[in-house]
Structure formats: C-alpha cells, structure tokens
Design an enzyme around this catalytic site. Structure first.
Site, PDB file in Angstrom:
ATOM      1  N   HIS A 287     -31.409-111.448 -41.929  1.00 58.67           N
ATOM      2  CA  HIS A 287     -32.191-111.672 -43.151  1.00 58.67           C
ATOM      3  C   HIS A 287     -33.640-111.271 -42.956  1.00 58.67           C
ATOM      4  CE1 HIS A 287     -32.769-115.302 -40.745  1.00 58.67           C
ATOM      5  NE2 HIS A 287     -33.897-115.511 -41.403  1.00 58.67           N
TER       6      HIS A 287
ATOM      7  N   ARG B  77     -37.108-125.950 -44.242  1.00 56.12           N
ATOM      8  CA  ARG B  77     -36.041-125.275 -43.483  1.00 56.12           C
ATOM      9  C   ARG B  77     -35.511-126.176 -42.375  1.00 56.12           C
ATOM     10  NH1 ARG B  77     -37.762-119.847 -40.678  1.00 56.12           N
ATOM     11  NH2 ARG B  77     -38.695-121.239 -39.159  1.00 56.12           N
TER      12      ARG B  77
HETATM   13  C1  SIN Z   1     -37.748-116.998 -46.164  1.00 62.39           C
HETATM   14  O1  SIN Z   1     -38.794-117.638 -46.155  1.00 62.39           O
HETATM   15  O2  SIN Z   1     -37.318-116.454 -47.176  1.00 62.39           O
HETATM   16  C2  SIN Z   1     -36.947-116.873 -44.892  1.00 62.39           C
HETATM   17  C3  SIN Z   1     -37.742-117.277 -43.728  1.00 62.39           C
HETATM   18  C4  SIN Z   1     -36.925-117.267 -42.440  1.00 62.39           C
HETATM   19  O3  SIN Z   1     -36.736-116.219 -41.849  1.00 62.39           O
HETATM   20  O4  SIN Z   1     -36.484-118.329 -42.031  1.00 62.39           O
END
Ligand code: SIN
Length: 281
Positions: free
Chosen positions: A256, A272
C-alpha cells in the site's frame, strides 16, 4: 447482524456491510469477517463510530498486537496500541506521524516477523471543493504473482531477499538504537499466505537491498522489475476515505501507499493498530 460482503470489483478489496463494530460481534460473524479479510486482502466497514478501546479490542480478535518504533513516538496518550497518523498540529506540535507510508510498502517487512495486517480507522479526512483527498492505494501482490509467466515464477521460487531497515528514506530517520534492534533480515520473495496458502510476491523497491545468489546489478534489476509489476493498475484498489471508515489490509499479500495530495488546513486524522505476524515462508 445482517452481514453483506460487497467486492470492490478491483483485484482486491471488499466492503463489509451490516456490521456495527461498536457492538459485540459473535463468533460466527467474526469468522465470516476473517474469511473475507483472508480472501479479499483489504476489507472496510463504512460509518463506524468506535472508541480507541473498541478499536484495540477488535484488533485483538485477530491475535496479538504489534508495536513499532513510530508507534512509540506517536501513540494515543494512554493507549500505546494505537498510532496516530495525522497532519494536524496542536500548539505547534504534531499530534501524529505526518507522512506515513507515502511509498509502496508492506508494513515492517524489515522485521523477522512482519505483521499479519493493519487496521486504520478514519476520524477526519481531507477534502477540497467537496472532493476527497488523502486516498490510500492497495496493490494485490497475489494477483501480481498469478499474472507472472510460469518460467519467471519458477526462477523466483526459493529465492530470498535481504530486507534492510536502513535502506528506505523515511520521514523521520530512525535513531541509532532503533537501527541496532532492526538488523537486516532475509525473507522469501515468493511468500505463501499462512492461512489461505495463496502465493504472492514479497518485494519492495525501497526495502530490498539484495537478493541471495544474484550480483548487485542483477538483483537491483529484478527488484525494480517485480516492484513495478506489483503496482500495475490492474492489481490496484484505491480507497477514497470517509470519516468513520475502518479499513484493514493483509500485510502478506497486499502492498500500500498513502497519497500525500493534501495539506493544512485540510486535516487528516487516522488511528492505526497493527496485528502481530509470523515468520514469512
Ligand atoms: C495511510 O495513512 O493512508 C496509510 C499509512 C500507512 O502506511 O500505514
């Protein structure tokens, strides 16, 4: 709960409808959610309103919680399990990590036991003229593996790469003591998902420093070719965030990156949590 699984139509990802994560989730519903997570690589729930404690409790349903260096610096006060990802400042001080994950990556691949996955809960999301900003892109490294010619798959099977914590340029450079506890590790570049048995590529341009048995030039070319292949448009789902989204990705089959196309006064605030993982095979 009247659960519905709606695939995104991309190579990965599904929305789970009909679940309120602020309510107790029975075993059967949880098992369905976990199966969808394993199968789709990314799942998300819209319109959630959960506390930090509920976020942590939901994460624990998937096993132990993992901590990383950024968590120690940016956790929610009194809740070390949650890392704040945000561009917001309070009295001039950042409340969270600002430019988390802006390059393609798999979380903590430089550790001996990379996390199983990550859960991101959107509290504030940026927009301009009513258009959402700050999307996150996800790439299916499993679909990318499936699409390789068999001759190349055979060449890659059994090979291992060196993952070096110091290789990647980071928004917050690690301290010497953090480097000491993260020595280079070797992982297979073709991983097998521990629950589904699905194979996927496990190569990141900015973290893989070498490939065992290849000279530096050959390794660099292979890493670049595979890293570019994984993030081809046909393997990508791009998530457009709304406040109240809770999204989780599988850290084995999915890479991602966060799109950094916003800045204050556009505010983005995410919570998170990270799930403990296993040694890649
Ligand atoms: C995000 O903030 O969209 C993802 C961040 C991450 O890599 O945890």
């Amino acid at each position: 709960m009247n659960l519905e699984i709606v695939p995104t139509g991309a190579a990965l990802g599904a929305e789970i409808r009909g679940v309120d994560l602020a309510q107790p989730i029975d075993e059967a519903t949880f098992a369905t959610i976990e199966r969808a997570y394993d199968e789709h690589g990314v799942i998300f729930f819209r319109d959630q309103r959960i506390t930090a404690e509920q976020h942590v409790a939901f994460t624990r349903r998937f096993g132990e919680i993992a901590y990383n260096i950024f968590g120690q610096r940016w956790s929610v006060p009194g809740c070390p399990e949650i890392v704040v990802v945000s561009n917001i400042t309070d009295d001039g001080k950042p409340i969270g990590i600002r430019r988390a994950g802006e390059y393609w990556h798999s979380d903590m691949c430089y550790t001996a036991r990379p996390p199983r996955g990550t859960i991101l809960y959107a509290i504030e999301t940026p927009e301009l003229l009513g258009l959402p900003l700050g999307d996150t892109e996800f790439a299916s490294a499993a679909a990318a593996w499936d699409a390789l010619p068999e001759s190349l798959q055979q060449r890659l099977l059994g090979r291992r790469a060196v993952f070096d914590f110091t290789a990647r340029k980071r928004a917050f450079p690690p301290k010497p003591e953090e480097i000491l506890v993260n020595p280079p590790v070797r992982h297979p570049i073709v991983r097998t998902h521990p629950r589904t048995g699905r194979k996927c590529l496990y190569v990141m341009r900015d973290d893989c420093a070498a490939i065992e048995g290849l000279d530096a030039e050959e390794a660099e070319a292979l890493i670049a070719a595979l890293a570019d292949h994984i993030v081809k448009p046909q393997f990508i789902y791009r998530h457009r965030w709304r406040p109240g989204d809770l999204l989780m990705w599988d850290n084995c089959t999915v890479q991602h990156r966060a799109i950094q196309d916003y800045d204050l006064p556009q505010r983005r605030k995410m919570h998170r949590t990270t799930m403990g993982g296993s040694v890649p095979v």
